[in-house]
Design a protein around this motif. Structure first.
Motif, short mmCIF file in Angstrom:
data_model
loop_
_atom_site.label_atom_id
_atom_site.label_comp_id
_atom_site.label_asym_id
_atom_site.label_seq_id
_atom_site.Cartn_x
_atom_site.Cartn_y
_atom_site.Cartn_z
N VAL A 167 -2.25 6.07 -8.25
CA VAL A 167 -1.82 7.19 -7.41
C VAL A 167 -0.83 8.10 -8.14
CG1 VAL A 167 -2.15 5.90 -5.25
CG2 VAL A 167 0.08 5.88 -6.36
N LYS A 168 -0.79 9.36 -7.68
CA LYS A 168 0.25 10.31 -8.09
C LYS A 168 1.26 10.37 -6.97
CE LYS A 168 0.12 13.22 -11.10
NZ LYS A 168 0.84 13.20 -12.37
N GLU A 194 -1.56 11.85 -4.14
CA GLU A 194 -2.99 11.86 -4.45
C GLU A 194 -3.42 10.47 -4.89
OE1 GLU A 194 -5.96 14.16 -7.61
OE2 GLU A 194 -3.81 14.56 -7.65
N THR A 195 -4.60 10.07 -4.45
CA THR A 195 -5.22 8.83 -4.90
C THR A 195 -6.18 9.17 -6.02
OG1 THR A 195 -5.03 7.83 -2.71
CG2 THR A 195 -6.65 6.87 -4.21
N ILE A 230 2.95 9.20 -1.47
CA ILE A 230 1.76 9.32 -2.32
C ILE A 230 1.15 10.70 -2.11
CG2 ILE A 230 -0.58 8.46 -2.71
CD1 ILE A 230 0.50 5.66 -1.99
N ALA A 282 -1.73 8.61 -13.57
CA ALA A 282 -1.04 8.01 -12.42
C ALA A 282 0.45 7.83 -12.68
CB ALA A 282 -1.67 6.65 -12.10
N THR A 335 -1.45 -1.55 -4.09
CA THR A 335 -2.41 -2.60 -3.70
C THR A 335 -2.88 -3.41 -4.91
OG1 THR A 335 -4.38 -1.15 -3.76
CG2 THR A 335 -3.18 -1.32 -1.65
N ASP A 348 0.82 -1.21 0.00
CA ASP A 348 0.00 0.00 0.00
C ASP A 348 0.85 1.27 0.00
OD1 ASP A 348 0.89 -0.24 2.59
OD2 ASP A 348 -1.06 -0.03 3.53
N GLN A 349 2.16 1.11 0.05
CA GLN A 349 3.11 2.22 -0.02
C GLN A 349 4.25 1.83 -0.95
OE1 GLN A 349 2.91 5.28 1.63
NE2 GLN A 349 0.86 4.60 2.20
N THR A 364 -4.92 0.50 -6.95
CA THR A 364 -5.21 1.91 -6.73
C THR A 364 -4.20 2.76 -7.49
OG1 THR A 364 -6.05 1.36 -4.53
CG2 THR A 364 -5.54 3.68 -4.97
N ILE A 401 0.77 2.30 -9.30
CA ILE A 401 -0.40 1.54 -8.86
C ILE A 401 0.01 0.81 -7.60
CG2 ILE A 401 -2.02 -0.31 -9.40
CD1 ILE A 401 -1.47 0.33 -12.40
#
Length: 104
Positions: free
Chosen positions: A101-102, A16-17, A14, A74, A79, A7-8, A99, A77
């Protein structure tokens, strides 16, 4: 594109999601492959025809997920997962998702 099941992202933050990135494909078996696989089933062992089919299908679903994330803007990605299901006799769906992310 960085893709991880975590998740990281180590050493990155991260910012922004963006949402769920996904790519899916439904594949059907076909007679030629079924015939060879049926013969292999008689003697046991890996059914390499289906192994290759699923490997190609996973790769395509993964690529579609990455393309979806790129369309969202993005950088990565997180997760990331694969999911499979049977749609009907002889067909399978492979779904790649995660997910988008930026990063800072």
């Amino acid at each position: 594109m960085i893709v991880t099941m975590n998740d990281q992202i180590p050493g990155r933050e991260i910012a922004e999601t963006l949402g769920i990135a996904r790519g899916n494909i439904v594949r059907a078996r076909f007679v030629g492959r079924d015939f060879v696989a049926g013969l292999r089933n008689l003697v046991g062992g890996e059914v390499s025809e289906y192994t290759r089919l699923l490997e190609e299908t996973r790769d395509e679903a993964f690529g579609r997920m990455v393309t979806d994330a790129e369309k969202m803007g993005a950088d990565a990605i997180v997760t990331f997962r694969f999911s499979t299901s049977t749609i009907m006799e002889g067909t399978s769906e492979i779904l790649a998702y995660g997910t988008a992310v930026k990063l800072k």
